[in-house]
Design a protein around this motif. Structure first.
Motif, PDB file in Angstrom:
ATOM      1  N   ALA A 120       0.735  -1.196  -0.087  1.00 54.64           N
ATOM      2  CA  ALA A 120       0.021  -0.026  -0.043  1.00 54.64           C
ATOM      3  C   ALA A 120       0.846   1.253  -0.002  1.00 54.64           C
ATOM      4  O   ALA A 120       0.629   2.215  -0.883  1.00 54.64           O
ATOM      5  N   ALA A 121       2.078   1.046   0.979  1.00 52.34           N
ATOM      6  CA  ALA A 121       2.918   2.361   0.823  1.00 52.34           C
ATOM      7  C   ALA A 121       3.483   2.735  -0.473  1.00 52.34           C
ATOM      8  O   ALA A 121       3.762   3.825  -0.825  1.00 52.34           O
ATOM      9  N   ALA A 122       3.874   1.686  -1.228  1.00 53.71           N
ATOM     10  CA  ALA A 122       4.327   1.906  -2.560  1.00 53.71           C
ATOM     11  C   ALA A 122       3.392   2.485  -3.500  1.00 53.71           C
ATOM     12  O   ALA A 122       3.909   3.586  -4.459  1.00 53.71           O
ATOM     13  N   ARG A 123       1.949   2.282  -3.558  1.00 56.85           N
ATOM     14  CA  ARG A 123       1.118   2.853  -4.291  1.00 56.85           C
ATOM     15  C   ARG A 123       0.807   4.034  -3.875  1.00 56.85           C
ATOM     16  O   ARG A 123       0.534   5.146  -4.792  1.00 56.85           O
ATOM     17  N   VAL A 124       0.927   4.512  -2.414  1.00 58.50           N
ATOM     18  CA  VAL A 124       0.655   6.010  -2.107  1.00 58.50           C
ATOM     19  C   VAL A 124       1.909   6.819  -2.440  1.00 58.50           C
ATOM     20  O   VAL A 124       1.773   7.739  -2.914  1.00 58.50           O
ATOM     21  N   GLY A 125       3.295   6.011  -2.242  1.00 56.07           N
ATOM     22  CA  GLY A 125       4.252   6.973  -2.784  1.00 56.07           C
ATOM     23  C   GLY A 125       4.337   7.306  -4.196  1.00 56.07           C
ATOM     24  O   GLY A 125       4.427   8.478  -4.670  1.00 56.07           O
ATOM     25  N   LEU A 126       3.846   6.309  -5.133  1.00 54.93           N
ATOM     26  CA  LEU A 126       3.604   6.954  -6.560  1.00 54.93           C
ATOM     27  C   LEU A 126       2.741   7.943  -6.823  1.00 54.93           C
ATOM     28  O   LEU A 126       2.790   8.688  -7.616  1.00 54.93           O
ATOM     29  N   ALA A 127       1.615   7.694  -5.752  1.00 59.28           N
ATOM     30  CA  ALA A 127       0.611   8.791  -5.934  1.00 59.28           C
ATOM     31  C   ALA A 127       0.984  10.199  -5.403  1.00 59.28           C
ATOM     32  O   ALA A 127       0.271  11.433  -5.928  1.00 59.28           O
ATOM     33  N   LEU A 128       1.708   9.899  -4.474  1.00 60.24           N
ATOM     34  CA  LEU A 128       1.843  11.381  -3.748  1.00 60.24           C
ATOM     35  C   LEU A 128       2.562  12.420  -4.656  1.00 60.24           C
ATOM     36  O   LEU A 128       2.321  13.632  -4.398  1.00 60.24           O
ATOM     37  N   GLY A 129       3.548  12.013  -5.524  1.00 64.20           N
ATOM     38  CA  GLY A 129       4.212  12.876  -6.454  1.00 64.20           C
ATOM     39  C   GLY A 129       3.539  13.952  -7.247  1.00 64.20           C
ATOM     40  O   GLY A 129       3.463  15.117  -7.103  1.00 64.20           O
ATOM     41  N   PRO A 130       2.553  13.266  -7.980  1.00 64.76           N
ATOM     42  CA  PRO A 130       1.669  13.986  -8.947  1.00 64.76           C
ATOM     43  C   PRO A 130       0.623  15.027  -7.887  1.00 64.76           C
ATOM     44  O   PRO A 130       0.237  16.178  -8.421  1.00 64.76           O
ATOM     45  N   THR A 131       0.280  14.564  -7.049  1.00 66.21           N
ATOM     46  CA  THR A 131      -0.732  15.526  -6.258  1.00 66.21           C
ATOM     47  C   THR A 131      -0.069  16.734  -5.462  1.00 66.21           C
ATOM     48  O   THR A 131      -0.366  17.787  -5.485  1.00 66.21           O
TER      49      THR A 131
ATOM     50  N   GLY B 227      -8.748  19.487  -1.224  1.00 67.37           N
ATOM     51  CA  GLY B 227     -10.250  18.665  -1.544  1.00 67.37           C
ATOM     52  C   GLY B 227     -10.344  19.178  -3.198  1.00 67.37           C
ATOM     53  O   GLY B 227     -10.659  18.528  -3.930  1.00 67.37           O
ATOM     54  N   GLY B 228      -9.978  20.401  -3.627  1.00 68.28           N
ATOM     55  CA  GLY B 228      -9.930  20.594  -4.992  1.00 68.28           C
ATOM     56  C   GLY B 228      -9.195  19.904  -5.549  1.00 68.28           C
ATOM     57  O   GLY B 228      -9.485  19.382  -6.969  1.00 68.28           O
ATOM     58  N   ALA B 229      -7.867  19.522  -5.238  1.00 74.13           N
ATOM     59  CA  ALA B 229      -7.090  18.575  -6.201  1.00 74.13           C
ATOM     60  C   ALA B 229      -7.827  17.378  -6.216  1.00 74.13           C
ATOM     61  O   ALA B 229      -7.441  16.781  -7.439  1.00 74.13           O
ATOM     62  N   VAL B 230      -8.480  16.793  -5.315  1.00 73.59           N
ATOM     63  CA  VAL B 230      -9.241  15.599  -5.502  1.00 73.59           C
ATOM     64  C   VAL B 230     -10.210  15.784  -6.733  1.00 73.59           C
ATOM     65  O   VAL B 230     -10.379  14.937  -7.739  1.00 73.59           O
ATOM     66  N   VAL B 231     -10.959  17.106  -6.775  1.00 73.64           N
ATOM     67  CA  VAL B 231     -12.119  16.817  -7.674  1.00 73.64           C
ATOM     68  C   VAL B 231     -11.327  17.185  -8.962  1.00 73.64           C
ATOM     69  O   VAL B 231     -11.834  16.826 -10.233  1.00 73.64           O
ATOM     70  N   LEU B 232     -10.344  18.148  -9.107  1.00 69.61           N
ATOM     71  CA  LEU B 232      -9.431  18.228 -10.289  1.00 69.61           C
ATOM     72  C   LEU B 232      -8.896  16.788 -11.009  1.00 69.61           C
ATOM     73  O   LEU B 232      -8.978  16.652 -11.988  1.00 69.61           O
TER      74      LEU B 232
END
Lengths: 328, 260
Positions: free
Chosen positions: A103-114, A262-267
């Motif tokens: 799970a940590a790896a998937r989160v790590g990958l997603a953290l960058g773009p956000t 929150g806006g980032a999630v929507v976008l």
């Protein structure tokens, strides 16, 4: 908010270290509280998490197997101790839907773009907002400067949820200046466009509050002195007035960070961009509990980190917020 | 004097109610008119599977406003007495309430809603309302606390005290009625925020399962942006009209407290 210091003669370095440690501790406590909330919400709310994952048709044997895999068969305090250990070592289990990936790896990958989306948006929003505030407070626009406030107020009252789809429609479909949402080749232009959209509400708030703060500062004597010394209007506003107005501006940025995430999630959903928001929504839709849990905690940690940075930079820019000397 | 500020909200809610009463449930489908542009039969056009957008938007608006009103009113009923009472009590209670407000207001509502709802298998409107109420009381308490700090020094409060009124009576008769102005503004702001948050949650896929929401309209609109752009514009327009009209309505009671 500044940390009031009780010793007026504290050495600067020691004080900065103490402030930093205090902030870090505060941030960790908030992340721990959030993680605990998520942990107990997922276990104590009605509904068996294992049944949530496997659906209604699952056999009792399958459910039991999954429960032991997720550690749900242990008593709750044992689970919690295990969870806390995992939290510290960043080991929050394995993805249920993508075996072999943690799970940590998937989160790590997603953290960058956000982080990139939100970070660029904060910088853009602060720059646009400060520019607007200075235009609205300074003498350049004459009577027309009242419009800065009006535009900012209207923009601040417009929900991003209504604004973003319409702007996207106009720019993407009508004018074709922006690549389509979800276009893998969007790259930097896509990031810039999404960040610019995300920065608009922040810019509007910063412009409103900043203009009011600058108007207040403009009455101060040291600005008259700066003008009397022959400083240009630009110099007076950017170098003398802006640092003094930085408190309210940074406070606004701090309070808007939650809305920004929150806006980032929507976008991310609107533009089909990878990121924490998309990961949370995917994990929710596919009932991937370890990933969902890790992603929610990570988004909270990102928010806390950003907020602490905002208050730390307030202290760095405005000496009054540092306590010690400013307390007088 | 500023009663005209209620007009937009009354118009939005009134029109939605009239349309919603006259039209059948928004799930009424006519497959042959899917994604149809606005026409005489369907003034706002049709969306996915031929659902009439005017009916859908009206039902969604009414539900959104009802949720927002419930959250706002409960937040006000909890927060305002708490804040004003803490200001009258002074001392430790006052500091505790102020600190709690700071803490709760620093929590991002949307992220909190995502975290809590992610633990729920099928969110209902009650879940949504509870999640929003977790944080909705704090701004009311903070405003009432600030007003209470001013009012507790006012001579009419002192007079009431001197005449032997209990603290509860002073709170109910003298302090709370004088906080109505600021609290009403917050009521409008809270209601507007709830409408937008609810729509945003539904848009990203965390809404009420199979429920009717403005976020669902936006979701359809984004999916059909190329073939039927009117759906997107209708959804965005409805979110904008509902939230801003609620915000404006909150300022109708705002007499001498008007922000400058």
């Amino acid at each position: 908010m500044g940390q009031p210091s009780r010793e007026g003669t504290a050495r600067p370095l020691a004080q900065i270290a103490r402030t930093f440690a205090g902030r870090l501790f505060e941030g960790l406590v908030v992340v721990w509280l959030l993680a605990t909330l998520v942990f107990f919400a997922m276990r104590l709310l009605p509904g068996d998490p294992a049944a949530l994952v496997l659906g209604d048709q699952a056999t009792e044997a399958d459910l039991a197997a999954l429960r032991s895999r997720l550690g749900l068969d242990a008593p709750i305090h044992v689970q919690y101790a295990h969870f806390l250990r995992g939290l510290v070592t960043l080991d929050l289990g394995e993805s249920l839907r993508r075996p072999g990936t943690t799970a940590a790896a998937r989160v790590g990958l997603a953290l960058g773009p956000t982080a990139a989306l939100a970070g660029v948006a904060v910088v853009l929003g602060a720059m646009l907002g400060v520019g607007g505030a200075i235009l609205g407070a300074g003498p350049w626009l004459g009577r027309r400067r009242a419009w800065v406030d009006r535009v900012a107020t209207a923009l601040a009252a417009t929900p991003l949820l209504a604004l973003a789809p319409v702007v996207t429609f106009v720019l993407v479909i009508r004018l074709r200046v922006i690549p389509l949402p979800g276009d893998p080749e969007a790259g930097a232009a896509g990031l810039l466009f999404a960040s610019a959209l995300l920065s608009l509400p922040l810019a509007a708030q910063v412009a409103r509050i900043g203009r009011a703060a600058l108007a207040e500062v403009a009455k101060a004597q040291y600005l008259t002195v700066a003008k009397a010394k022959g400083g240009s209007d630009g110099r007076v506003y950017w170098l003398h007035a802006l640092p003094a107005a930085s408190g309210p501006i940074l406070t606004v940025v701090g309070t808007q960070l939650g809305a920004l995430l929150g806006g980032a999630v929507v976008l991310e959903r609107l533009f089909d961009r990878p990121g924490l928001g998309t990961l949370i929504l995917d994990a929710y839709a596919s009932r991937d509990l370890p990933v969902l849990q890790a992603a929610v905690i990570a988004s909270g940690a990102l928010f806390v980190l950003a907020q602490q940075v905002a208050s730390a930079s307030h202290a760095a820019i405005d000496p009054r917020a540092r306590g010690a000397k400013g307390a007088a | 004097m500023s009663r005209w500020r209620l007009v937009p909200a009354a118009a939005v809610v009134g029109l939605s109610a009239i349309v919603a009463l006259r039209s059948s449930a928004p799930s009424h489908l006519e497959l042959e008119s899917a994604w149809a542009s606005p026409s005489a039969a369907h003034p706002l056009g049709c969306g996915e599977a031929g659902v009439d957008l005017l009916a859908l938007v009206s039902h969604a608006t009414l539900r959104g406003v009802a949720l927002a009103a419930a959250v706002g009113v409960v937040g006000m009923l909890v927060g305002a007495p708490l804040g004003a009472g803490a200001a009258l009590a002074r001392g430790r209670l006052e500091r505790a309430v102020a600190r709690a407000c700071d803490l709760v207001q620093s929590i991002p509502t949307f992220l909190l809603a995502l975290s809590v709802l992610s633990a729920v298998r099928a969110p209902t409107r009650v879940h949504l309302a509870v999640v929003f109420m977790l944080t909705a009381w704090a701004p009311f308490a903070r405003l009432a606390l600030a007003e209470g700090r001013v009012l507790r020094a006012a001579s009419f409060v002192e007079a009431a005290r001197a005449l032997g009124a209990t603290r509860a009576a002073v709170l109910a008769k003298h302090v709370l009625p004088n906080t109505v102005g600021v609290v009403a503004v917050q009521l409008g702001a809270t209601a507007a925020a709830v409408v937008v948050s609810e729509a945003a949650l539904a848009f990203v896929g965390f809404g009420v399962q199979g429920g009717v929401s403005l976020g669902g309209v936006l979701d359809q609109g984004v999916a059909s942006m190329l073939r039927a752009p009117h759906v997107l514009l209708v959804g965005a327009g409805a979110v904008f009209a509902t939230s801003t009209s609620l915000m404006v309505a909150g300022r109708a009671l705002d007499g001498h407290h008007a922000r400058r």
